[in-house]
Write an enzyme that holds these catalytic residues in place. Structure first.
Site: not given
Ligand SMILES: *Cc1c(COP(=O)(O)O)cnc(C)c1O
Length: 357
Positions: A100, A167, A191
């Site tokens: 990511w 993030d 999540k």
């Protein structure tokens, strides 16, 4: 059917009562006699949902004055680009700790100059780089708090000389953080916060308005702030459902309790990975994630047997990411300790039976 032990990496487990409350909102929203799916986002009932969700996030995370909370579409992946649109003038500094993070680097490069200050790609993202220097001439420093795919986690954050952007998609609300250290935090909800479809952005207003480029409206944080996160129709149902989850987090004890539970789950599983000769961890111990525990079988030829054993025990979602292989047990906020106990029992029994063969 009894409920499975859900270790899915995302979208992932939600508390049963948040799911029930979401279903009730679909049937009859706030006593309106209408479904939350079929009313205006500008009606007073839904505006109240947005305000309550912002307030509960502020309370749970201890968000100081000066920050705005936005609920945007497009996933965390859109934030990779949006951060650069709004903040990148001369240079963005990035910490590359996984897939990511690498995607965030890639998107920022479309808009300008990027410096990767440190990377753990040399050892397959199995650790968090340390001892790097964040250049003070960068516009911002971007990091990824938890490496969802490979299972490493930043245990602390640097004192950045420039605006820090993070993030936090896969570990937000699982531990105490000092929000004031960050200029911007973003997280895809699916999540730890709620269902897929909404991304939470927590942004300090004074970092905005400093770039010279023209920012398209949908990419512009200030436009969304000015319209109270309703510049366009927000993801109404994901926000509503996320609020049900956040109410559950608050009710059971807030972020401190989430942190306590995460530590207990992770200790139990990593202890088994380290003591059971059939398994081995993949991440440097000091950098292991409390959210996503990755491990391998010592003997890969036992894969089919092990897969049959955990499926038999009602365990779901522990296959590793396609780019990492092996196994990954994702242990987000709503996962009960009993589910980890069930997995550990399978691992112990598997070892005991392999000894007796
Ligand atoms: C899942 C994840 C993403 C991608 O989120 P999308 O909402 O699918 O765009 C980004 N960063 C991290 C850390 C993630 O875990």
């Amino acid at each position: 059917m009894s409920k499975l032990h859900n270790f899915s990496a995302g979208p992932s487990i939600l508390p049963q009562e948040a799911i029930e409350a979401s279903m009730e909102g679909i049937r009859n929203f706030a006593g309106t006699g209408l479904s939350v799916l079929e009313v205006s986002h500008r009606g007073k009932e839904f505006v109240a949902v947005v305000e309550e969700t912002q307030a509960i996030i502020k309370e749970l995370l201890g968000v100081p004055e000066g920050y705005e909370i936005l609920f945007l579409g497009g996933g965390a992946s859109t934030q990779f680009l949006m951060v650069a649109y709004n903040l990148l003038e001369t240079k963005g500094a990035y910490l590359k700790t996984g897939v990511w993070a690498a995607n965030a680097v890639k998107e920022a490069k479309y808009l300008g100059n990027v410096e990767v200050v440190a990377s753990s790609e040399d050892r397959n993202y199995s650790y968090i780089p340390k001892g790097y220097t964040i250049p003070s001439d960068a516009d911002y420093f971007h990091c990824t708090s938890n490496n969802t795919i490979y299972g490493s986690q930043m245990q602390s954050f640097p004192d950045s000389p420039v605006t820090m952007v993070c993030d936090m998609s896969s570990d937000i609300l699982s531990r105490r953080i000092d929000v004031s250290k960050f200029g911007l935090i973003y997280a895809g909800a699916q999540k730890n916060m709620g269902p897929a479809g909404v991304t939470v952005v927590i942004v300090r207003k004074d970092i905005l308005g400093k770039v010279t480029r023209h920012i398209p409206s949908m990419m512009n944080y200030q436009v969304h702030i000015d319209k109270e996160t309703m510049f366009n129709t927000p993801p109404v149902f994901p926000i509503f459902s996320m609020l049900q989850n956040l109410k559950w987090v608050k009710k059971v004890g807030g972020v401190d309790e989430m942190q306590r539970r995460a530590a207990a789950r992770a200790a139990l599983l990593y202890n088994e990975i380290d003591s059971n000769p059939l398994f081995k961890g993949t991440i440097d111990k000091e950098d292991r994630s409390q959210m996503n525990a990755c491990f391998l079988l010592s003997d890969e030829s036992m894969e089919n047997q092990f897969n049959a054993a955990w499926k038999e025990a009602g365990i779901s979602g522990i296959k590793g990411h396609r780019s990492a292989g092996g196994y990954r047990a994702s242990m987000y906020n709503a996962l009960p300790l009993e589910s980890v106990e069930a997995l550990v029992n399978v691992m112990r029994t598997f070892n005991a039976s392999s000894q007796s063969n």
